[in-house]
Design a protein around this motif. Structure first.
Motif, short mmCIF file in Angstrom:
data_model
loop_
_atom_site.label_atom_id
_atom_site.label_comp_id
_atom_site.label_asym_id
_atom_site.label_seq_id
_atom_site.Cartn_x
_atom_site.Cartn_y
_atom_site.Cartn_z
N ALA A 17 0.83 -1.20 0.00
CA ALA A 17 0.00 0.00 0.00
C ALA A 17 0.87 1.26 0.00
O ALA A 17 1.79 1.39 0.81
N ILE A 18 0.58 2.16 -0.91
CA ILE A 18 1.34 3.40 -0.99
C ILE A 18 0.87 4.37 0.08
O ILE A 18 -0.34 4.47 0.37
N SER A 19 1.81 5.07 0.69
CA SER A 19 1.45 6.02 1.74
C SER A 19 0.80 7.27 1.13
O SER A 19 0.97 7.56 -0.06
N ARG A 20 0.09 8.00 1.97
CA ARG A 20 -0.58 9.20 1.48
C ARG A 20 0.43 10.24 1.00
O ARG A 20 0.21 10.91 -0.01
N SER A 21 1.56 10.35 1.71
CA SER A 21 2.56 11.36 1.32
C SER A 21 3.13 11.06 -0.07
O SER A 21 3.32 11.96 -0.88
N LYS A 22 3.38 9.77 -0.34
CA LYS A 22 3.91 9.41 -1.66
C LYS A 22 2.85 9.58 -2.74
O LYS A 22 3.16 9.93 -3.88
N LEU A 23 1.60 9.31 -2.36
CA LEU A 23 0.51 9.51 -3.32
C LEU A 23 0.38 10.99 -3.67
O LEU A 23 0.14 11.36 -4.83
N GLU A 24 0.58 11.85 -2.68
CA GLU A 24 0.55 13.29 -2.93
C GLU A 24 1.72 13.72 -3.82
O GLU A 24 1.57 14.61 -4.67
N ASP A 25 2.88 13.07 -3.64
CA ASP A 25 4.04 13.37 -4.49
C ASP A 25 3.73 13.05 -5.95
O ASP A 25 4.08 13.81 -6.87
N ILE A 26 3.07 11.91 -6.17
CA ILE A 26 2.70 11.53 -7.54
C ILE A 26 1.70 12.52 -8.11
O ILE A 26 1.79 12.93 -9.28
N ALA A 27 0.74 12.92 -7.28
CA ALA A 27 -0.27 13.89 -7.73
C ALA A 27 0.38 15.22 -8.11
O ALA A 27 0.03 15.82 -9.14
N ASN A 28 1.32 15.68 -7.30
CA ASN A 28 2.02 16.93 -7.60
C ASN A 28 2.82 16.82 -8.89
O ASN A 28 2.87 17.76 -9.69
N ALA A 29 3.47 15.65 -9.08
CA ALA A 29 4.24 15.44 -10.31
C ALA A 29 3.32 15.44 -11.53
O ALA A 29 3.67 15.98 -12.59
N ALA A 30 2.15 14.83 -11.38
CA ALA A 30 1.19 14.80 -12.49
C ALA A 30 0.68 16.20 -12.80
O ALA A 30 0.52 16.57 -13.98
N LEU A 31 0.44 16.99 -11.76
CA LEU A 31 0.00 18.37 -11.97
C LEU A 31 1.08 19.19 -12.67
O LEU A 31 0.79 19.94 -13.62
N ALA A 32 2.32 19.03 -12.20
CA ALA A 32 3.42 19.80 -12.79
C ALA A 32 3.63 19.44 -14.25
O ALA A 32 4.06 20.28 -15.06
N ALA A 33 3.33 18.19 -14.61
CA ALA A 33 3.54 17.74 -15.99
C ALA A 33 2.27 17.86 -16.83
O ALA A 33 2.26 17.44 -17.99
N SER A 34 1.21 18.42 -16.23
CA SER A 34 -0.09 18.53 -16.93
C SER A 34 -0.55 17.17 -17.46
O SER A 34 -1.01 17.04 -18.59
N ALA A 35 -0.40 16.15 -16.60
CA ALA A 35 -0.73 14.79 -17.02
C ALA A 35 -1.72 14.12 -16.08
O ALA A 35 -1.81 12.89 -16.02
N ALA A 40 -4.70 6.90 -15.11
CA ALA A 40 -6.00 6.24 -15.15
C ALA A 40 -6.37 5.62 -13.81
O ALA A 40 -7.46 5.84 -13.29
N LYS A 41 -5.44 4.82 -13.24
CA LYS A 41 -5.76 4.15 -11.98
C LYS A 41 -4.48 3.92 -11.17
O LYS A 41 -3.39 3.82 -11.73
N VAL A 42 -4.67 3.84 -9.86
CA VAL A 42 -3.59 3.51 -8.94
C VAL A 42 -4.02 2.28 -8.14
O VAL A 42 -5.10 2.28 -7.54
N PHE A 43 -3.19 1.23 -8.16
CA PHE A 43 -3.55 -0.02 -7.50
C PHE A 43 -2.60 -0.32 -6.35
O PHE A 43 -1.38 -0.20 -6.50
N ASP A 44 -3.15 -0.74 -5.22
CA ASP A 44 -2.37 -1.34 -4.14
C ASP A 44 -2.56 -2.85 -4.26
O ASP A 44 -3.66 -3.37 -4.03
N GLN A 45 -1.50 -3.57 -4.64
CA GLN A 45 -1.64 -5.00 -4.91
C GLN A 45 -1.47 -5.87 -3.67
O GLN A 45 -1.83 -7.05 -3.68
N TYR A 46 -0.91 -5.34 -2.61
CA TYR A 46 -0.69 -6.10 -1.37
C TYR A 46 0.07 -7.40 -1.66
O TYR A 46 -0.36 -8.49 -1.28
#
Length: 256
Positions: A17-35, A40-46
């Motif tokens: 499971a990805i932590s919330r802080s790392k998920l926010e890092d991905i979101a910020n990177a996506a925003l910065a890249a306009s992507a 499409a989806k983020v999966f926690d495979q456990y």
């Protein structure tokens, strides 16, 4: 990848499971890249564990020393390092429980996680054991040199301990002293069977090792037929005896 627009869409899969802080890092990177719309989806495979057998699993980590018994009990371990180890172990165990097991929260989870004085636990704890393969270094005696006798170079050998191994399946959960006794019993049984084959060959007048001649006479001698047909099984038994003699000896060298 987001910045360089490498893909039309992104499906992110995480072993644990990805932590919330790392998920926010991905979101910020996506925003910065306009992507943002391309994620499409983020999966926690456990899946932060590996199931080796029906009743055994190991924690999955690139550095196995990080989650080892030794790492937890190092006298010089710092609080920060201990927290990292505990977080890694907890995340991996959570993946296992959420994927395969439903547990009553009142159950004592610590007890089944303790390593005992059993064959499998000791092999895992003291030997180089990974994904059901144990790697051993075996010394080949001593050699003479101008400076005197010195140990010969060690040979490296690998053995697979799998469900196909009947001795391993039967004794992996046994206390180690019982395993040593069982190896000796198997060896005595093998020697008795080997002596019986030799006795039959002697009775038939076949003192040599001509197995072809034995096969020719097998139609007339039921016992000899049985002995000949059991030779592959006998050889496999000897292989397993040698394997577990070497493994048990290596374990003993570490714990004595």
């Amino acid at each position: 990848d987001l910045r360089n627009q490498l893909y039309e869409s992104y499906y992110l899969n995480f072993i644990s499971a990805i932590s919330r802080s790392k998920l926010e890092d991905i979101a910020n990177a996506a925003l910065a890249a306009s992507a943002v719309t391309q994620v499409a989806k983020v999966f926690d495979q456990y899946l932060n564990f590996i199931t080796l057998e029906d009743d055994m699993f190991v924690l999955c980590n690139q550095n196995k020393e990080l989650v080892s018994y030794r790492a937890i009990n190092r006298p010089d371990i710092t609080d920060t390092e201990m927290e990292t180890v505990m977080d890694t172990i907890v995340d991996s165990l959570f993946c296992f429980f959420v994927t395969l097991v439903l547990v009553d929260r009142n159950i004592d989870l610590a007890t089944p996680l303790h390593h005992t004085w059993t064959y499998q636990a000791l092999v895992h704890d003291v030997l180089d054991f990974h994904l059901n393969r144990v790697n051993l270094e075996e010394s080949s005696g001593v050699e003479n040199s101008p400076a005197g006798a010195r140990p010969k170079r060690k040979n490296k050998k690998s053995y697979d301990l799998t469900p196909v191994d009947k001795f391993w399946q039967k004794h992996k959960g046994s206390p180690f002293p019982e395993v040593a006794e069982s190896v000796q019993q198997e060896l005595e049984s093998y020697r008795a069977q080997e002596d019986e084959v030799k006795r039959l060959k002697s009775i038939m007048g076949l003192e040599g090792e001509d197995e072809g001649a034995i096969s020719m006479l097998s139609d007339n001698t039921a016992k000899l037929t049985s002995a000949v047909s059991s030779l592959p099984e006998l050889l496999e038994k000897k292989r397993l005896i040698d394997l577990h003699t070497n493994v048990a000896t290596a374990v003993l060298e570490h714990i004595k």
